[in-house]
Design an enzyme around this catalytic site. Sequence first.
Site, PDB file in Angstrom:
ATOM      1  N   SER A 123     -55.362  15.798   4.154  1.00  0.00           N
ATOM      2  CA  SER A 123     -55.074  16.223   5.533  1.00  0.00           C
ATOM      3  C   SER A 123     -56.244  15.946   6.475  1.00  0.00           C
ATOM      4  O   SER A 123     -56.185  16.310   7.651  1.00  0.00           O
ATOM      5  CB  SER A 123     -54.707  17.715   5.563  1.00  0.00           C
ATOM      6  N   GLU A 180     -65.195  22.089   1.268  1.00  0.00           N
ATOM      7  CA  GLU A 180     -64.691  22.603  -0.025  1.00  0.00           C
ATOM      8  C   GLU A 180     -64.823  24.125  -0.097  1.00  0.00           C
ATOM      9  O   GLU A 180     -65.207  24.699  -1.119  1.00  0.00           O
ATOM     10  CB  GLU A 180     -65.420  21.939  -1.200  1.00  0.00           C
TER      11      GLU A 180
END
Length: 200
Positions: A13, A94
């Site tokens: 994305s 992350e």
Amino acid sequence: MAQLFFRYGAMRSGKTIEFLKVAHNYEAQGRKIVLMTSGLDDRAGVGTVSSRIGLHRKAIPVTSEMNIFDYVKNKNEKDVASGAGKVACVLIDEAQFLKKHHVIECTKIVDELKIPVMTFGLKQDFQNHLFEGSENLLIYADKIDEMKTICHYCGHKATMNLRVNDGKPVYEGEQVQIGGDESYYPVCRFHYFHPGQNRK
């Protein structure tokens, strides 16, 4: 006003591209930033933020034991004392791999140091369970944004991550298995349960 941001999305994305773009924009204005990423992700080397289009930057790897607040506070004090200027923003890639205490430390950076923190990551794992970092960011973040992408199979909006092995779906296993396009597909709900089938 400083805030804690969480930008989440399925695989592919553009989360890391957005992370790198924001970092570039701050630095283009001559503002100091702190770049961080999970110490678990070693695909491009520990402490490296790497996008699928080939862009990459070095970052501070966040370990389970690390205190993010202490790190940023100490760096900020040293930078100000040396005349380098205050840290303008903390960026964390992350972020799904953060522990709860890391997220609380991020809130302290925002509330006590008045430094914005922008985090980027997945919301849920391949079994559709929330990651610890994502769950706590959904609770504590001031602003939450979804980054959209399309299903690997049909082009509808992807909301889930399908783990694959040799192109075949995997629904059981450890929550954390570091991998990229060869291991995970972004998929819609239909194709999470029926990978490869045609939608009617």
